[in-house]
Scaffold this motif. Structure first.
Motif, PDB file in Angstrom:
ATOM      1  N   GLY A  81       0.834  -1.185   0.000  1.00 57.08           N
ATOM      2  CA  GLY A  81       0.000   0.000   0.000  1.00 57.08           C
ATOM      3  C   GLY A  81       0.874   1.241   0.000  1.00 57.08           C
ATOM      4  N   PRO A 153      -3.745   0.699  -1.937  1.00 54.98           N
ATOM      5  CA  PRO A 153      -4.536   1.108  -0.766  1.00 54.98           C
ATOM      6  C   PRO A 153      -3.912   2.358  -0.149  1.00 54.98           C
ATOM      7  CG  PRO A 153      -4.164  -1.262  -0.737  1.00 54.98           C
ATOM      8  CD  PRO A 153      -3.326  -0.723  -1.862  1.00 54.98           C
ATOM      9  N   LEU A 155      -3.145   4.758   2.882  1.00 56.57           N
ATOM     10  CA  LEU A 155      -3.001   4.752   4.334  1.00 56.57           C
ATOM     11  C   LEU A 155      -2.332   6.052   4.774  1.00 56.57           C
ATOM     12  CD1 LEU A 155      -1.524   1.198   4.212  1.00 56.57           C
ATOM     13  CD2 LEU A 155      -3.812   1.690   5.072  1.00 56.57           C
ATOM     14  N   LYS A 177     -11.602   7.947  -0.433  1.00 54.70           N
ATOM     15  CA  LYS A 177     -11.505   6.750   0.397  1.00 54.70           C
ATOM     16  C   LYS A 177     -10.113   6.623   1.009  1.00 54.70           C
ATOM     17  CE  LYS A 177     -12.317   1.732   0.344  1.00 54.70           C
ATOM     18  NZ  LYS A 177     -11.013   1.296   0.861  1.00 54.70           N
ATOM     19  N   ASP A 179      -7.999   4.074   3.607  1.00 57.19           N
ATOM     20  CA  ASP A 179      -8.135   2.702   4.094  1.00 57.19           C
ATOM     21  C   ASP A 179      -7.711   2.521   5.547  1.00 57.19           C
ATOM     22  OD1 ASP A 179      -8.979   1.130   1.595  1.00 57.19           O
ATOM     23  OD2 ASP A 179      -7.255   2.281   0.877  1.00 57.19           O
ATOM     24  N   GLY A 180      -6.915   3.425   6.083  1.00 55.41           N
ATOM     25  CA  GLY A 180      -6.492   3.299   7.471  1.00 55.41           C
ATOM     26  C   GLY A 180      -5.669   4.487   7.918  1.00 55.41           C
ATOM     27  N   ILE A 238     -13.362   5.561   9.404  1.00 60.92           N
ATOM     28  CA  ILE A 238     -12.118   4.997   8.879  1.00 60.92           C
ATOM     29  C   ILE A 238     -11.409   4.216   9.985  1.00 60.92           C
ATOM     30  CG2 ILE A 238      -9.858   5.570   7.901  1.00 60.92           C
ATOM     31  CD1 ILE A 238     -11.130   8.187   6.878  1.00 60.92           C
ATOM     32  N   ASN A 269     -14.279   1.218  14.456  1.00 64.03           N
ATOM     33  CA  ASN A 269     -12.994   0.809  13.895  1.00 64.03           C
ATOM     34  C   ASN A 269     -11.797   1.487  14.553  1.00 64.03           C
ATOM     35  OD1 ASN A 269     -14.117  -0.839  11.743  1.00 64.03           O
ATOM     36  ND2 ASN A 269     -14.811   1.080  10.832  1.00 64.03           N
ATOM     37  N   CYS A 338      -5.288  -3.091   7.367  1.00 63.04           N
ATOM     38  CA  CYS A 338      -6.085  -2.093   6.639  1.00 63.04           C
ATOM     39  C   CYS A 338      -5.866  -2.198   5.135  1.00 63.04           C
ATOM     40  CB  CYS A 338      -5.735  -0.685   7.094  1.00 63.04           C
ATOM     41  SG  CYS A 338      -6.224  -0.309   8.794  1.00 63.04           S
ATOM     42  N   SER A 339      -4.641  -2.518   4.730  1.00 61.45           N
ATOM     43  CA  SER A 339      -4.322  -2.577   3.302  1.00 61.45           C
ATOM     44  C   SER A 339      -4.966  -3.779   2.611  1.00 61.45           C
ATOM     45  CB  SER A 339      -2.805  -2.635   3.091  1.00 61.45           C
ATOM     46  OG  SER A 339      -2.265  -3.865   3.557  1.00 61.45           O
ATOM     47  N   LYS A 340      -5.376  -4.759   3.400  1.00 60.86           N
ATOM     48  CA  LYS A 340      -5.951  -5.976   2.830  1.00 60.86           C
ATOM     49  C   LYS A 340      -7.471  -5.948   2.745  1.00 60.86           C
ATOM     50  CE  LYS A 340      -2.116  -8.794   4.538  1.00 60.86           C
ATOM     51  NZ  LYS A 340      -1.688  -9.857   5.502  1.00 60.86           N
ATOM     52  N   LYS A 341      -8.090  -4.919   3.338  1.00 59.20           N
ATOM     53  CA  LYS A 341      -9.553  -4.862   3.366  1.00 59.20           C
ATOM     54  C   LYS A 341     -10.091  -4.391   2.019  1.00 59.20           C
ATOM     55  CE  LYS A 341     -10.134  -4.188   8.335  1.00 59.20           C
ATOM     56  NZ  LYS A 341     -10.686  -3.343   9.398  1.00 59.20           N
TER      57      LYS A 341
END
Length: 341
Positions: A81, A153, A155, A177, A179-180, A238, A269, A338-341
């Protein structure tokens, strides 16, 4: 006649408070550029094995050019990510090159830059806490405009002022968007952090000036001038990890979101991590934090410049930049999830 005199006294008093509030902000460097501490060394990519740095630049919403690098592990081609890193006050992003290198070595691209009025970036002054939030929004828009960078992703990570920025940027760009978010020592309230910082110079603090600070910030930035982390976190949903030292003298526990869970319960979250005994840099070891305190104490001691320089020339940077492996791994694991969601 008496009423007019009283009204005049009140107006003069308020004007004096406003002027004094401006003076206090100036003491923290908001009305000038920040070039880092001349006694300290800031690491670059060349100081690390296999860390590549690709220069970048982009403009913020005012047209001011911001500069930084995209860091990556040499030879890597597949990334987990992209982390956009927002730095704290005191110097630019190279205050965190050790942490940036850690994330790069563990499979991430890291975009790190200097805020307006700081080090490599243009701008005559820092110009307030909200400025970093807007600069971060510009960095994210730069990412989203890039076909390559936007494919990863997204982050965010930051420390202190930067942590405040990553927690609040969703209020500026709610449609993008993210992601984390990893936030080390974010402060919730601008006024409270100013009051805490001011106590090193003003024993009584600055609570009486809070309305003026709010006015100054809102005149400059509108509703963005008084953002609070908990408000932004509660609305953005987030995934966010907040890491806070329990003994932090800068972002005290009563100004840290970790103690305000009831204010962002709507976001399930959020993960709050309290590092017992740690101070303002919880990603560093206890020894590194203690050593940093000793060094800054010497620099701020008022001793002759030659004596300070002689001391600082002997700084052991391997001790000063030593990372807390457990804290860094906690943040890394979170960003990977987070990068895998």
């Amino acid at each position: 006649m008496i009423v007019l005199i009283v009204l005049l006294i009140i107006i003069i008093f308020l004007l004096l408070l406003f002027v004094f509030a401006q003076f206090v902000l100036a003491q923290f460097g908001f009305t000038k550029r920040c070039e880092g501490n001349p006694y300290l060394k800031y690491f670059e990519a060349k100081d690390f094995e296999n860390l590549d740095a690709e220069p970048i630049e982009f403009e913020n919403e005012k047209g001011i050019t911001l500069r930084g690098y995209i860091y990556s592990e040499h030879g890597a081609s597949d990334y987990k990510g992209l982390i956009v890193f927002s730095h704290g006050m005191g110097a630019g992003h190279t205050s965190y090159t050790t942490e940036i290198n850690y994330f790069a070595k563990n499979g991430f691209l890291v975009l790190a830059y200097d805020n307006t009025g700081t080090c490599r970036s243009d701008g005559k002054k820092i110009d307030g806490f909200a400025r970093a939030v807007l600069d971060l929004a510009s960095a994210i828009k730069y990412v989203k405009a890039s076909k390559k960078l936007s494919s990863y992703p997204l982050l965010l990570a930051g420390h202190s002022w930067g942590a405040y920025s990553v927690c609040n940027v969703s209020a500026v760009i709610p449609d993008i968007k993210i992601d984390g978010i990893l936030a080390w020592a974010p402060f919730n309230s601008i006024n409270m952090i100013i009051d805490t910082m001011s106590r090193t110079k003003l024993p009584t603090g600055t609570k009486i000036l809070n309305p003026m600070f709010t006015l100054i910030n809102k005149v400059k930035y509108g509703k963005l001038g008084d953002l609070k982390c908990c408000d932004s976190i509660s609305k953005n949903n987030i995934p966010t990890m907040i890491i806070q030292g329990s003994k932090d003298p800068v972002v005290t526990m009563n100004n840290s979101p970790v103690t305000m869970k009831e204010k962002y319960l709507s976001n399930k979250n959020v993960k709050a991590v309290i590092c017992d005994g740690k101070q303002h840099n919880p990603y560093m070891t206890f020894g590194a934090e203690t050593y940093m305190g000793e060094i800054l104490g010497i620099i701020d001691s008022g001793k002759p410049k030659e004596e300070i320089k002689k001391y600082c020339d002997k700084i052991d940077y391997s001790v000063l930049t030593e990372e807390d492996k457990e804290v860094m791994k906690t943040g890394l694991d979170f960003l990977e999830r987070c990068s895998k969601k």
